[in-house]
Scaffold this active site. Structure first.
Site, PDB file in Angstrom:
ATOM      1  N   ASP A   1       0.842  -1.189   0.000  1.00 39.02           N
ATOM      2  CA  ASP A   1       0.000   0.000   0.000  1.00 39.02           C
ATOM      3  C   ASP A   1       0.883   1.246   0.000  1.00 39.02           C
ATOM      4  OD1 ASP A   1      -2.428  -1.606   0.474  1.00 39.02           O
ATOM      5  OD2 ASP A   1      -1.523  -1.937   2.450  1.00 39.02           O
TER       6      ASP A   1
ATOM      7  N   ASP B   1      -4.012   1.805   4.361  1.00 37.90           N
ATOM      8  CA  ASP B   1      -4.531   0.795   5.281  1.00 37.90           C
ATOM      9  C   ASP B   1      -4.354   1.279   6.713  1.00 37.90           C
ATOM     10  OD1 ASP B   1      -5.258  -0.962   3.296  1.00 37.90           O
ATOM     11  OD2 ASP B   1      -4.080  -2.644   4.067  1.00 37.90           O
TER      12      ASP B   1
ATOM     13  N   ARG C   1     -14.177   1.484  -1.307  1.00 37.96           N
ATOM     14  CA  ARG C   1     -13.480   1.552  -0.021  1.00 37.96           C
ATOM     15  C   ARG C   1     -13.008   2.963   0.325  1.00 37.96           C
ATOM     16  NH1 ARG C   1      -9.685  -3.943   0.097  1.00 37.96           N
ATOM     17  NH2 ARG C   1     -11.359  -5.430  -0.392  1.00 37.96           N
TER      18      ARG C   1
END
Length: 404
Positions: A182, A225, A278
Protein backbone atom coordinates in the site's frame (compact mmCIF):
# COMPACT_ATOMS: atom_id res chain seq x y z
CA UNK A 1 8.99 -5.44 7.65
CA UNK A 2 12.56 -4.27 7.68
CA UNK A 3 13.55 -0.99 9.30
CA UNK A 4 15.74 1.05 6.95
CA UNK A 5 18.66 2.69 8.62
CA UNK A 6 22.03 4.07 7.69
CA UNK A 7 24.72 1.45 8.27
CA UNK A 8 28.21 2.48 9.22
CA UNK A 9 31.14 1.32 7.19
CA UNK A 10 32.78 -1.68 8.84
CA UNK A 11 36.48 -1.64 9.63
CA UNK A 12 38.41 -3.55 7.01
CA UNK A 13 41.25 -5.94 7.77
CA UNK A 14 44.46 -4.53 6.39
CA UNK A 15 46.55 -7.69 6.43
CA UNK A 16 47.59 -8.47 2.88
CA UNK A 17 45.55 -5.55 1.55
CA UNK A 18 46.80 -2.86 -0.75
CA UNK A 19 46.70 0.82 -0.01
CA UNK A 20 43.91 1.01 -2.56
CA UNK A 21 41.61 -0.96 -0.22
CA UNK A 22 42.34 1.44 2.63
CA UNK A 23 41.60 4.43 0.40
CA UNK A 24 38.33 2.85 -0.71
CA UNK A 25 37.26 2.33 2.88
CA UNK A 26 38.18 5.92 3.74
CA UNK A 27 36.22 7.19 0.75
CA UNK A 28 33.18 5.21 1.85
CA UNK A 29 33.40 6.65 5.36
CA UNK A 30 33.64 10.19 3.99
CA UNK A 31 30.70 9.58 1.65
CA UNK A 32 28.56 8.23 4.47
CA UNK A 33 29.46 11.15 6.74
CA UNK A 34 28.61 13.64 4.02
CA UNK A 35 25.29 11.91 3.41
CA UNK A 36 24.30 12.26 7.06
CA UNK A 37 25.44 15.88 7.20
CA UNK A 38 23.36 16.75 4.14
CA UNK A 39 20.30 15.25 5.84
CA UNK A 40 21.09 17.01 9.13
CA UNK A 41 21.99 20.53 8.00
CA UNK A 42 18.66 22.26 7.46
CA UNK A 43 16.65 25.18 8.72
CA UNK A 44 12.89 25.15 9.15
CA UNK A 45 11.43 26.10 5.76
CA UNK A 46 7.78 26.29 6.81
CA UNK A 47 6.08 26.90 10.14
CA UNK A 48 3.41 24.42 9.00
CA UNK A 49 5.91 21.74 10.01
CA UNK A 50 5.34 22.49 13.70
CA UNK A 51 1.54 22.42 13.59
CA UNK A 52 -0.46 19.78 15.45
CA UNK A 53 -3.71 18.15 14.37
CA UNK A 54 -6.54 20.61 15.12
CA UNK A 55 -9.64 18.42 14.81
CA UNK A 56 -10.75 14.85 14.43
CA UNK A 57 -9.81 11.76 16.39
CA UNK A 58 -6.10 12.63 16.15
CA UNK A 59 -6.69 15.45 18.66
CA UNK A 60 -7.85 13.09 21.41
CA UNK A 61 -5.98 11.44 24.27
CA UNK A 62 -3.04 13.85 24.21
CA UNK A 63 -3.25 14.93 20.58
CA UNK A 64 -0.94 14.47 17.61
CA UNK A 65 2.09 16.75 17.36
CA UNK A 66 4.54 14.70 15.31
CA UNK A 67 7.98 16.29 15.41
CA UNK A 68 6.83 19.71 16.63
CA UNK A 69 9.25 19.58 19.57
CA UNK A 70 12.26 18.76 17.40
CA UNK A 71 15.53 20.42 18.35
CA UNK A 72 17.38 22.31 15.63
CA UNK A 73 19.66 19.31 15.13
CA UNK A 74 16.64 17.15 14.28
CA UNK A 75 15.27 19.29 11.45
CA UNK A 76 16.18 17.91 8.03
CA UNK A 77 15.74 18.65 4.34
CA UNK A 78 15.91 15.64 2.02
CA UNK A 79 15.54 14.95 -1.67
CA UNK A 80 16.85 11.39 -2.11
CA UNK A 81 16.13 8.02 -0.54
CA UNK A 82 19.58 7.90 1.08
CA UNK A 83 19.04 11.29 2.72
CA UNK A 84 15.53 10.29 3.80
CA UNK A 85 16.75 7.09 5.47
CA UNK A 86 19.55 8.99 7.18
CA UNK A 87 17.07 11.51 8.58
CA UNK A 88 14.71 8.80 9.82
CA UNK A 89 17.65 7.18 11.62
CA UNK A 90 15.98 3.82 12.00
CA UNK A 91 13.87 3.51 15.15
CA UNK A 92 15.10 6.76 16.73
CA UNK A 93 11.98 8.17 18.40
CA UNK A 94 13.30 11.61 19.31
CA UNK A 95 11.11 14.36 17.74
CA UNK A 96 12.14 15.13 14.18
CA UNK A 97 10.92 17.16 11.22
CA UNK A 98 11.80 15.88 7.76
CA UNK A 99 11.18 18.37 4.96
CA UNK A 100 10.95 16.73 1.54
CA UNK A 101 12.34 19.05 -1.13
CA UNK A 102 12.42 16.73 -4.12
CA UNK A 103 10.94 13.64 -5.74
CA UNK A 104 12.19 10.58 -3.86
CA UNK A 105 12.34 7.25 -5.68
CA UNK A 106 12.27 4.74 -2.83
CA UNK A 107 13.83 2.10 -5.08
CA UNK A 108 16.87 4.33 -5.56
CA UNK A 109 16.49 3.90 -9.31
CA UNK A 110 17.10 0.16 -9.11
CA UNK A 111 14.13 -1.91 -10.27
CA UNK A 112 12.77 -4.55 -7.90
CA UNK A 113 13.49 -8.07 -9.09
CA UNK A 114 11.29 -10.24 -6.85
CA UNK A 115 8.78 -10.24 -4.01
CA UNK A 116 11.57 -10.57 -1.44
CA UNK A 117 13.60 -7.77 -3.00
CA UNK A 118 10.60 -5.44 -3.06
CA UNK A 119 9.72 -6.31 0.54
CA UNK A 120 13.28 -5.61 1.69
CA UNK A 121 13.76 -2.28 -0.10
CA UNK A 122 10.36 -0.69 -0.66
CA UNK A 123 8.91 -0.57 2.87
CA UNK A 124 10.14 2.53 4.70
CA UNK A 125 9.42 2.49 8.43
CA UNK A 126 8.55 5.80 10.10
CA UNK A 127 9.47 6.16 13.81
CA UNK A 128 7.44 7.83 16.55
CA UNK A 129 7.31 11.63 16.98
CA UNK A 130 8.00 12.36 13.33
CA UNK A 131 6.61 14.98 10.95
CA UNK A 132 7.24 14.42 7.24
CA UNK A 133 6.22 17.45 5.20
CA UNK A 134 6.67 18.36 1.56
CA UNK A 135 7.92 21.83 0.66
CA UNK A 136 5.77 23.55 -1.96
CA UNK A 137 4.86 20.98 -4.60
CA UNK A 138 8.21 19.18 -4.46
CA UNK A 139 7.58 16.49 -1.85
CA UNK A 140 6.97 13.24 -3.72
CA UNK A 141 7.47 9.52 -3.15
CA UNK A 142 7.38 6.79 -5.78
CA UNK A 143 8.11 3.05 -5.89
CA UNK A 144 7.51 2.28 -2.25
CA UNK A 145 5.46 2.54 0.92
CA UNK A 146 5.53 4.68 4.05
CA UNK A 147 4.94 2.24 6.90
CA UNK A 148 3.81 3.65 10.25
CA UNK A 149 3.92 0.49 12.36
CA UNK A 150 4.07 -0.06 16.10
CA UNK A 151 4.76 3.61 16.83
CA UNK A 152 2.94 6.76 17.98
CA UNK A 153 2.54 10.42 17.05
CA UNK A 154 3.26 10.75 13.32
CA UNK A 155 2.26 13.49 10.88
CA UNK A 156 2.35 13.22 7.08
CA UNK A 157 1.63 16.52 5.28
CA UNK A 158 1.80 18.02 1.82
CA UNK A 159 3.08 14.90 0.04
CA UNK A 160 2.39 13.18 -3.26
CA UNK A 161 2.66 9.40 -2.97
CA UNK A 162 2.30 7.16 -5.98
CA UNK A 163 0.81 3.79 -5.14
CA UNK A 164 3.46 1.09 -5.52
CA UNK A 165 3.34 -1.49 -8.30
CA UNK A 166 3.78 -5.09 -7.15
CA UNK A 167 6.39 -6.77 -9.37
CA UNK A 168 5.34 -10.27 -8.26
CA UNK A 169 1.61 -10.54 -7.46
CA UNK A 170 0.37 -13.79 -5.95
CA UNK A 171 -2.40 -15.93 -7.36
CA UNK A 172 -5.32 -17.10 -5.23
CA UNK A 173 -7.63 -19.78 -6.57
CA UNK A 174 -11.07 -18.29 -7.10
CA UNK A 175 -9.85 -14.74 -6.50
CA UNK A 176 -7.28 -14.29 -9.25
CA UNK A 177 -4.14 -12.18 -9.02
CA UNK A 178 -3.65 -10.13 -5.86
CA UNK A 179 -1.04 -7.49 -5.10
CA UNK A 180 0.77 -6.47 -1.93
CA UNK A 181 2.07 -3.05 -0.88
CA UNK A 182 0.00 0.00 0.00
CA UNK A 183 1.10 3.61 -0.41
CA UNK A 184 0.68 4.28 3.33
CA UNK A 185 0.24 1.70 6.09
CA UNK A 186 -0.85 2.59 9.63
CA UNK A 187 -0.44 -0.60 11.65
CA UNK A 188 -0.61 -1.04 15.45
CA UNK A 189 -0.10 2.72 15.81
CA UNK A 190 -1.87 5.55 17.62
CA UNK A 191 -2.10 9.25 16.84
CA UNK A 192 -1.55 9.89 13.15
CA UNK A 193 -2.51 12.94 11.10
CA UNK A 194 -2.52 12.70 7.31
CA UNK A 195 -3.12 16.15 5.79
CA UNK A 196 -2.88 17.60 2.29
CA UNK A 197 -1.57 14.31 0.92
CA UNK A 198 -2.28 13.08 -2.61
CA UNK A 199 -2.25 9.34 -3.24
CA UNK A 200 -2.64 8.24 -6.85
CA UNK A 201 -1.86 5.39 -9.22
CA UNK A 202 -0.16 8.13 -11.20
CA UNK A 203 1.72 6.93 -14.25
CA UNK A 204 0.60 3.28 -14.05
CA UNK A 205 -3.19 3.17 -14.12
CA UNK A 206 -5.27 0.01 -13.95
CA UNK A 207 -6.15 0.08 -17.65
CA UNK A 208 -2.49 -0.78 -18.29
CA UNK A 209 -2.79 -4.15 -16.57
CA UNK A 210 -1.94 -7.16 -18.72
CA UNK A 211 -3.41 -10.66 -18.41
CA UNK A 212 -1.71 -13.77 -17.09
CA UNK A 213 -3.15 -17.27 -17.07
CA UNK A 214 -6.25 -15.76 -18.61
CA UNK A 215 -6.91 -13.33 -15.73
CA UNK A 216 -6.21 -9.67 -15.05
CA UNK A 217 -2.69 -9.31 -13.65
CA UNK A 218 -3.49 -6.98 -10.74
CA UNK A 219 -0.46 -5.01 -9.49
CA UNK A 220 -2.00 -2.47 -7.10
CA UNK A 221 -3.19 -3.08 -3.55
CA UNK A 222 -4.47 -0.18 -1.42
CA UNK A 223 -3.87 3.54 -1.04
CA UNK A 224 -4.13 3.61 2.75
CA UNK A 225 -4.53 0.80 5.28
CA UNK A 226 -5.36 1.48 8.94
CA UNK A 227 -5.32 -1.75 10.89
CA UNK A 228 -4.36 -3.96 13.85
CA UNK A 229 -5.63 -1.78 16.66
CA UNK A 230 -4.46 1.55 15.27
CA UNK A 231 -6.30 4.47 16.83
CA UNK A 232 -6.78 8.25 16.92
CA UNK A 233 -6.30 9.01 13.22
CA UNK A 234 -7.37 12.07 11.21
CA UNK A 235 -7.21 12.24 7.41
CA UNK A 236 -7.90 15.77 6.15
CA UNK A 237 -7.64 17.97 3.06
CA UNK A 238 -6.24 15.05 1.09
CA UNK A 239 -6.83 13.74 -2.41
CA UNK A 240 -7.26 10.08 -3.29
CA UNK A 241 -7.43 9.59 -7.03
CA UNK A 242 -7.21 6.99 -9.78
CA UNK A 243 -7.34 3.86 -7.65
CA UNK A 244 -9.60 0.87 -7.07
CA UNK A 245 -9.53 -0.52 -3.50
CA UNK A 246 -8.67 2.68 -1.70
CA UNK A 247 -8.88 2.73 2.12
CA UNK A 248 -9.24 -0.24 4.44
CA UNK A 249 -9.90 0.22 8.15
CA UNK A 250 -9.62 -3.13 9.92
CA UNK A 251 -8.05 -5.89 7.84
CA UNK A 252 -9.99 -8.97 8.97
CA UNK A 253 -13.37 -10.05 10.34
CA UNK A 254 -11.41 -12.20 12.80
CA UNK A 255 -9.34 -9.46 14.46
CA UNK A 256 -11.90 -8.15 16.93
CA UNK A 257 -9.75 -8.91 19.98
CA UNK A 258 -7.24 -6.30 18.80
CA UNK A 259 -9.51 -3.89 16.93
CA UNK A 260 -12.65 -3.57 19.06
CA UNK A 261 -12.89 -0.15 20.69
CA UNK A 262 -10.10 1.22 18.50
CA UNK A 263 -9.73 2.19 14.82
CA UNK A 264 -11.29 5.61 15.50
CA UNK A 265 -10.75 7.66 12.35
CA UNK A 266 -11.95 11.03 11.06
CA UNK A 267 -12.09 11.98 7.38
CA UNK A 268 -12.86 15.61 6.54
CA UNK A 269 -12.46 17.94 3.58
CA UNK A 270 -11.00 15.23 1.35
CA UNK A 271 -11.52 14.59 -2.36
CA UNK A 272 -12.04 11.05 -3.65
CA UNK A 273 -11.70 11.37 -7.41
CA UNK A 274 -12.22 8.43 -9.78
CA UNK A 275 -11.70 5.74 -7.18
CA UNK A 276 -13.61 2.48 -7.29
CA UNK A 277 -14.44 1.56 -3.71
CA UNK A 278 -13.48 1.55 -0.02
CA UNK A 279 -13.55 5.23 0.91
CA UNK A 280 -13.44 3.72 3.42
CA UNK A 281 -14.42 0.12 4.11
CA UNK A 282 -14.47 -0.31 7.89
CA UNK A 283 -14.43 -3.29 10.25
CA UNK A 284 -14.69 -2.81 14.04
CA UNK A 285 -13.73 0.85 13.79
CA UNK A 286 -15.72 4.03 14.36
CA UNK A 287 -15.48 6.44 11.42
CA UNK A 288 -16.62 10.06 11.19
CA UNK A 289 -16.71 11.44 7.64
CA UNK A 290 -17.79 15.02 7.01
CA UNK A 291 -17.43 17.60 4.23
CA UNK A 292 -15.80 15.17 1.82
CA UNK A 293 -16.31 15.07 -1.94
CA UNK A 294 -16.73 11.84 -3.91
CA UNK A 295 -16.50 11.87 -7.71
CA UNK A 296 -16.89 8.75 -9.82
CA UNK A 297 -18.37 7.02 -12.84
CA UNK A 298 -19.97 3.58 -12.84
CA UNK A 299 -18.84 3.21 -16.46
CA UNK A 300 -15.24 4.41 -16.05
CA UNK A 301 -12.95 2.18 -18.11
CA UNK A 302 -10.22 1.86 -15.47
CA UNK A 303 -11.86 2.80 -12.16
CA UNK A 304 -15.49 1.72 -12.24
CA UNK A 305 -17.32 3.26 -9.29
CA UNK A 306 -18.78 0.61 -6.96
CA UNK A 307 -19.49 2.31 -3.61
CA UNK A 308 -18.03 4.81 -1.15
CA UNK A 309 -18.87 3.67 2.39
CA UNK A 310 -18.46 -0.04 3.14
CA UNK A 311 -19.85 -0.97 6.55
CA UNK A 312 -18.22 -4.22 7.65
CA UNK A 313 -18.24 -6.45 10.72
CA UNK A 314 -18.82 -4.40 13.90
CA UNK A 315 -17.96 -1.23 11.99
CA UNK A 316 -19.81 2.07 12.37
CA UNK A 317 -19.81 5.25 10.32
CA UNK A 318 -21.31 8.71 10.72
CA UNK A 319 -21.56 10.66 7.46
CA UNK A 320 -22.25 14.40 7.58
CA UNK A 321 -22.59 16.92 4.77
CA UNK A 322 -20.71 15.00 2.10
CA UNK A 323 -21.12 15.51 -1.65
CA UNK A 324 -21.35 12.63 -4.12
CA UNK A 325 -21.18 13.25 -7.87
CA UNK A 326 -21.50 9.83 -9.48
CA UNK A 327 -22.24 9.35 -13.17
CA UNK A 328 -24.31 6.47 -14.56
CA UNK A 329 -25.60 5.27 -11.20
CA UNK A 330 -27.85 2.21 -11.28
CA UNK A 331 -30.36 0.61 -8.96
CA UNK A 332 -28.95 -2.26 -6.90
CA UNK A 333 -31.18 -4.93 -5.35
CA UNK A 334 -34.26 -2.84 -6.08
CA UNK A 335 -33.06 0.17 -4.10
CA UNK A 336 -32.84 3.69 -5.45
CA UNK A 337 -29.64 4.28 -7.38
CA UNK A 338 -28.52 6.83 -4.78
CA UNK A 339 -28.27 4.04 -2.21
CA UNK A 340 -25.31 2.57 -4.09
CA UNK A 341 -22.94 4.98 -2.34
CA UNK A 342 -23.26 2.73 0.74
CA UNK A 343 -22.64 -1.02 0.90
CA UNK A 344 -23.43 -3.30 3.83
CA UNK A 345 -20.79 -5.92 4.68
CA UNK A 346 -22.32 -7.35 7.86
CA UNK A 347 -22.11 -3.92 9.47
CA UNK A 348 -25.05 -2.62 11.49
CA UNK A 349 -24.40 1.04 12.33
CA UNK A 350 -24.59 3.93 9.85
CA UNK A 351 -26.15 7.38 9.76
CA UNK A 352 -26.08 10.25 7.31
CA UNK A 353 -26.94 13.88 7.91
CA UNK A 354 -27.27 16.45 5.16
CA UNK A 355 -25.33 14.86 2.30
CA UNK A 356 -26.13 15.54 -1.35
CA UNK A 357 -26.00 13.16 -4.29
CA UNK A 358 -25.60 14.61 -7.77
CA UNK A 359 -26.53 18.04 -6.44
CA UNK A 360 -29.69 17.06 -4.58
CA UNK A 361 -30.51 16.03 -1.03
CA UNK A 362 -31.21 12.35 -0.47
CA UNK A 363 -32.11 10.37 2.65
CA UNK A 364 -29.47 7.64 2.82
CA UNK A 365 -30.95 6.50 6.13
CA UNK A 366 -33.99 5.22 4.26
CA UNK A 367 -32.24 2.78 1.95
CA UNK A 368 -33.42 -0.29 3.83
CA UNK A 369 -30.06 -1.78 4.80
CA UNK A 370 -31.29 -2.41 8.33
CA UNK A 371 -28.68 -0.16 9.91
CA UNK A 372 -29.04 1.19 13.42
CA UNK A 373 -28.39 4.90 13.82
CA UNK A 374 -24.90 6.06 14.78
CA UNK A 375 -25.30 7.21 18.38
CA UNK A 376 -21.76 7.40 19.78
CA UNK A 377 -20.69 10.83 21.00
CA UNK A 378 -18.14 12.73 18.92
CA UNK A 379 -15.74 14.03 21.61
CA UNK A 380 -13.90 16.70 19.63
CA UNK A 381 -14.95 20.08 18.31
CA UNK A 382 -15.61 20.28 14.58
CA UNK A 383 -17.66 22.24 12.07
CA UNK A 384 -19.53 20.31 9.39
CA UNK A 385 -20.55 23.02 6.96
CA UNK A 386 -23.80 22.71 5.02
CA UNK A 387 -22.71 21.07 1.80
CA UNK A 388 -23.45 22.78 -1.52
CA UNK A 389 -22.04 22.34 -5.00
CA UNK A 390 -20.05 25.53 -4.44
CA UNK A 391 -18.55 24.27 -1.18
CA UNK A 392 -17.79 20.93 -2.82
CA UNK A 393 -15.85 22.81 -5.48
CA UNK A 394 -13.83 24.67 -2.85
CA UNK A 395 -13.06 21.46 -0.95
CA UNK A 396 -11.90 19.82 -4.18
CA UNK A 397 -9.68 22.76 -5.11
CA UNK A 398 -7.98 22.77 -1.72
CA UNK A 399 -7.42 19.02 -1.41
CA UNK A 400 -4.07 17.36 -1.91
CA UNK A 401 -0.41 18.25 -1.93
CA UNK A 402 0.86 21.63 -3.09
CA UNK A 403 -2.12 23.38 -1.47
CA UNK A 404 -0.80 23.83 2.06
Amino acid sequence: MNNSRMSSVSTQKTTGRSALGTKSALAAIIATTMMVSVASAASLQTTKATEAASTGWATQSGGTTGGAKASSSKIYAVKSISEFKAALNGTDSSPKIIQVTGAIDISGGKAYTSFDDQKARSQISIPSNTTIIGIGNKGKFTNGSLVVKGVSNVILRNLYIETPVDVAPHYEEGDGWNAEWDAVVIDSTDHVWVDHVTISDGSFTDDKYTTKNGEKYVQHDGSLDIKRGSDYVTVSNSRFELHDKTILIGHSDNNGSQDAGKLRVTFHNNLFDRVGERTPRVRFGSVHAYNNVYVGDVNHKAYRYQYSFGIGTSGSLLSESNAFTIDNMKKISGRDKECSVVKAFNGKIFSDKGSIINGASYNLNGCGFGFSAYSAKIPYKYSAQTITTSLAGSISSNAGYGKL
